[in-house]
Write an enzyme that holds these catalytic residues in place. Structure first.
Site, PDB file in Angstrom:
ATOM      1  N   GLU A   1     134.982  45.082 -43.781  1.00  0.00           N
ATOM      2  CA  GLU A   1     136.228  45.420 -44.468  1.00  0.00           C
ATOM      3  C   GLU A   1     136.158  44.993 -45.932  1.00  0.00           C
ATOM      4  O   GLU A   1     136.856  44.094 -46.389  1.00  0.00           O
ATOM      5  CB  GLU A   1     137.409  44.798 -43.723  1.00  0.00           C
ATOM      6  CG  GLU A   1     137.528  45.375 -42.314  1.00  0.00           C
ATOM      7  CD  GLU A   1     138.702  44.825 -41.537  1.00  0.00           C
ATOM      8  OE1 GLU A   1     139.746  44.570 -42.162  1.00  0.00           O
ATOM      9  OE2 GLU A   1     138.579  44.666 -40.308  1.00  0.00           O
TER      10      GLU A   1
ATOM     11  N   GLU B   1     145.883  48.659 -42.180  1.00  0.00           N
ATOM     12  CA  GLU B   1     146.593  47.385 -42.263  1.00  0.00           C
ATOM     13  C   GLU B   1     146.464  46.730 -43.632  1.00  0.00           C
ATOM     14  O   GLU B   1     147.311  45.927 -44.024  1.00  0.00           O
ATOM     15  CB  GLU B   1     146.121  46.424 -41.168  1.00  0.00           C
ATOM     16  CG  GLU B   1     144.713  45.894 -41.324  1.00  0.00           C
ATOM     17  CD  GLU B   1     143.663  46.807 -40.721  1.00  0.00           C
ATOM     18  OE1 GLU B   1     142.530  46.348 -40.523  1.00  0.00           O
ATOM     19  OE2 GLU B   1     143.959  47.992 -40.459  1.00  0.00           O
TER      20      GLU B   1
ATOM     21  N   GLU C   1     136.831  50.450 -35.593  1.00  0.00           N
ATOM     22  CA  GLU C   1     137.317  50.241 -36.962  1.00  0.00           C
ATOM     23  C   GLU C   1     136.106  50.239 -37.895  1.00  0.00           C
ATOM     24  O   GLU C   1     135.543  51.274 -38.181  1.00  0.00           O
ATOM     25  CB  GLU C   1     138.111  48.940 -37.011  1.00  0.00           C
ATOM     26  CG  GLU C   1     138.911  48.722 -38.274  1.00  0.00           C
ATOM     27  CD  GLU C   1     139.590  47.374 -38.275  1.00  0.00           C
ATOM     28  OE1 GLU C   1     140.672  47.265 -38.855  1.00  0.00           O
ATOM     29  OE2 GLU C   1     139.043  46.413 -37.698  1.00  0.00           O
TER      30      GLU C   1
ATOM     31  N   HIS D   1     145.485  45.643 -25.010  1.00  0.00           N
ATOM     32  CA  HIS D   1     144.810  45.098 -26.176  1.00  0.00           C
ATOM     33  C   HIS D   1     144.241  43.740 -25.815  1.00  0.00           C
ATOM     34  O   HIS D   1     144.941  42.897 -25.247  1.00  0.00           O
ATOM     35  CB  HIS D   1     145.780  44.963 -27.351  1.00  0.00           C
ATOM     36  CG  HIS D   1     145.172  44.309 -28.558  1.00  0.00           C
ATOM     37  ND1 HIS D   1     145.644  43.131 -29.097  1.00  0.00           N
ATOM     38  CD2 HIS D   1     144.113  44.654 -29.330  1.00  0.00           C
ATOM     39  CE1 HIS D   1     144.914  42.794 -30.147  1.00  0.00           C
ATOM     40  NE2 HIS D   1     143.977  43.697 -30.307  1.00  0.00           N
TER      41      HIS D   1
END
Length: 674
Positions: free
Chosen positions: A170, A463, A457, A369
């Site tokens: 990220e 987010e 991801e 989750h």
């Protein structure tokens, strides 16, 4: 899986044993790989495309403690083979795939008795090669301490990549000269003259991931994510690495349309794939990032029975297949402490059995989750018990998370990390559970072999717009040419509350470090287009469902079908813009997006079925939107303004796509019944 059709057009080809023919050319004759040995027996390769050198002569080889894997080799045999076949997958950008390649296996041995086969495959969209070692004459196991795979670029050019980091992806994408890049994770996308390329991996299972580090101006060397003690991998005396890949195309969208990564993976290993189905979903995830909800029990708890019933009803009423709940299970109160989660026991205000039964009654899939906090040993101990419970409740979808450091200084992308992620995928398959992995190991096409590994991801997702400077439209115009070349991404698109007006009314307070309020950096029309552009077979409408209620533009998501039969990137340039079309059943969908510049693009509709008229519903930027003061204090056209237009079109028509700065366009094409 059983293939519905397997057309062998040309196979069982040249199984020629020789020591002289060490050149390999793609089926169309445009891409060439040449192999050679240096005087000291070190393997080398070079790649050219379209009459131009891409990778100059570059060394190959690994280094181990117990045996010499690098040098002293002589060629014992060279085998050539060709293959052209079709195969099918249960889901994907394209259901029917073509594997058309030529293969060269260079068999060698050295004075120590180490055998090495370097296997090359040349496709019309690039090349792949891997190491196949046999050191059984020397030892029964190997400790890998070096990777001497080089990529010596033939000339400088531009590149797009994230920096090397062995525990996450990220990071912001960088556009810079190849020669200015110190290190990079893959996919490493580049352009030199009129050639586009991207370096990555395929079929990564039991080996650390590869990054590339610059040695001098245009020479890069593979660096592998290390084990805690500093070595790279422990393997048997016989082992095979992942494929090192180089996708090549004449234009930027050619990289997106490449099938090389999937073709370098093995066929499906799951006998019955009928339960593995693409799906649209909603959930309480975004509220947690905004701060309107939290993961733990209390007044703002997101995963409650009441909230679950409300979301299931919304999904059932809006043609949405699934609902995801985060913070449903005990353990979130430990966050930041011992990171212990219970993957079976719900909080007292989340009646799991009641919710599962209600979802089943409504025809909606309940998603679980599992956040691990990086505690992989604990998760490996408990996961099968949890999977069995989910299966008993009719649950087939699971989102996993690894937001934290792994124990014992294990890096996420090291050999042990890679092994863990694969253990989860294979265990989940036993219980008919599909995986959406966050904080994952990078995608390398294993979805062909294990199609329950549906999405992940692996880049800065939505987010980041809740608690940072956010993701720009340039970032969104870079992802299809970088991260998404490796496979599907769960970006979690679709924010309609662009300026967070409703979120703030519900108690949200999120700020940037410079004390300016955060907001979405694209237009609403671009948020809709992202459902098409950012491919995932599990596609989320991530906003609070209150922001979709009664919104005319949400009809796009109701109509949208993520179960693609065919996809093609039509036009684009890296970081500038992108246009992609997809077909699902008889309907077609088009998505387009631009960077921070307004843009008009012409798209031929010749991908539509000839002789059929379609009603096109066009969701576009309102180019006459009023200028307003945005939350950061800047003046810009209001990003919430959009238009919806319907028209009849055929495959003979051309669509003029006009987009505002940071904007986009999304189109649904439905056949008109006679």
């Amino acid at each position: 899986m059983k293939l519905n059709t397997t057309l062998i057009i040309a196979a069982a080809m040249l199984m020629v044993a020789c020591t002289g023919n060490t050149n390999l050319t793609s089926p169309d004759g445009e891409i060439n790989v040449s192999f050679s040995l240096s005087q000291d027996g070190v393997p080398h390769y070079q790649v050219s495309a379209y009459g131009q050198a891409v990778i100059n002569e570059s060394a190959l080889g690994l280094e181990a403690e117990q045996a010499d894997l690098r040098q002293g080799f002589t060629i014992t045999k060279v085998r050539h083979e060709a293959k052209d076949e079709q195969w099918e997958q249960p889901w994907g950008e394209n259901k029917v795939m073509r594997d058309n390649h030529r293969e060269m296996a260079v068999e060698m041995s050295n004075g120590q008795g180490v055998k090495l086969t370097l296997r090359f495959k040349a496709f019309d969209d690039g090349v792949g090669y891997r190491y196949e070692y046999d050191a059984t004459a020397v030892t029964d196991s190997l400790t890998i301490i070096g990777d001497h795979t080089y990529f010596n670029f033939a000339q400088d050019g531009m590149s797009w990549s994230i920096g090397s980091y062995f525990s996450g992806y990220e990071l912001p994408y960088r556009e810079q000269a190849i020669s200015a890049t110190e290190n990079a994770n893959t996919p490493f996308t580049f352009k030199m003259d009129d050639i586009y390329g991207s370096i990555h991996e395929a079929a990564l299972y039991d080996f650390p991931e590869m990054n590339i580090y610059r040695q001098d101006s245009l020479s890069f060397k593979s660096e592998l994510a290390p084990r805690p003690e500093g070595t790279l991998a422990r393997v048997g005396a016989e082992f095979t690495t992942a494929w090192r890949t180089l996708q090549i195309a004449r234009d930027a969208v050619g990289l997106i349309n490449s099938s090389l990564i999937l073709n370098l993976n093995e066929p499906c290993k799951i006998a019955d794939v009928s339960w593995i189905k693409p799906q649209k979903y909603v959930g309480v995830w975004w509220g947690m990032h905004l701060g309107t909800h939290v993961w733990t029990m209390g007044p703002r708890h997101g995963a409650t029975t009441e909230n679950a019933i409300k979301h299931i009803d919304f999904a059932a009423a809006n043609n949405i297949g699934g609902v995801l709940f985060e913070g449903w299970n005990k353990g979130w109160e430990n966050w930041g402490g011992n990171q212990h989660f219970d993957y079976c026991e719900p909080y007292e205000d989340f009646d799991l059995e009641k919710i599962a039964a209600y979802a089943d009654e409504k025809g909606v899939s309940l998603w679980m989750h599992n956040e691990t906090g990086g505690s992989i040993f604990e998760y490996e101990r408990d996961m099968e018990k949890a999977f069995a419970k989910y299966q008993s409740l009719g649950i087939h979808y699971l989102k996993t998370g690894y937001a934290g450091g792994m124990p014992n200084h294990i890096r996420h992308h090291s050999q042990r990390g890679v092994q863990h992620y694969q253990k989860v995928v294979e265990a989940a398959a036993k219980y008919e559970i599909a995986i959406d992995a966050h904080e994952p190991i990078k995608e390398t096409g294993i979805r062909r072999t294990w199609p329950n590994m549906m999405t992940r991801e692996g880049a800065r997702g939505m987010e980041w717009n809740a608690w940072s400077e956010g993701n720009s439209s340039i970032h969104l115009c870079t992802l299809p040419y970088t991260r998404l070349l490796s496979g599907p991404m769960d970006y979690t698109p679709g924010i309609f509350d662009i300026y967070y007006d409703n979120g703030r009314a519900m108690g949200m307070e999120q700020w940037n470090g410079d004390n300016t309020k955060v907001f979405i950096k694209t237009t609403l029309a671009r948020q809709i287009a992202n459902w098409v552009l950012l491919y995932s077979p599990l596609q989320m409408a991530c906003d609070l469902i209150e922001n979709y209620e009664g919104h005319p533009a949400f009809q796009f998501f109701r109509d949208f079908n993520p179960d693609c039969d065919w996809s093609e990137a039509l036009a684009g340039e890296i970081g500038d813009y992108i246009v992609i079309a997809r077909r699902a059943g008889e309907d077609f969908f088009l998505g387009a997006g631009t960077n921070n510049e307004p843009r008009t693009v012409s798209a031929k509709l010749d991908f539509l079925k000839p002789g059929v008229s379609y009603e096109a519903t066009i969701y576009a930027d309102d180019l006459n939107a009023p200028v307003i003061t945005q939350p950061d204090g800047s003046q810009a056209p209001d990003k919430t303004f959009y238009t919806i237009e319907k028209r009849i079109v055929t495959s003979d028509d051309t669509l003029e796509i006009s987009m505002a700065a940071d904007g986009g366009q999304a189109v649904v094409f439905k056949p008109v019944e006679e």
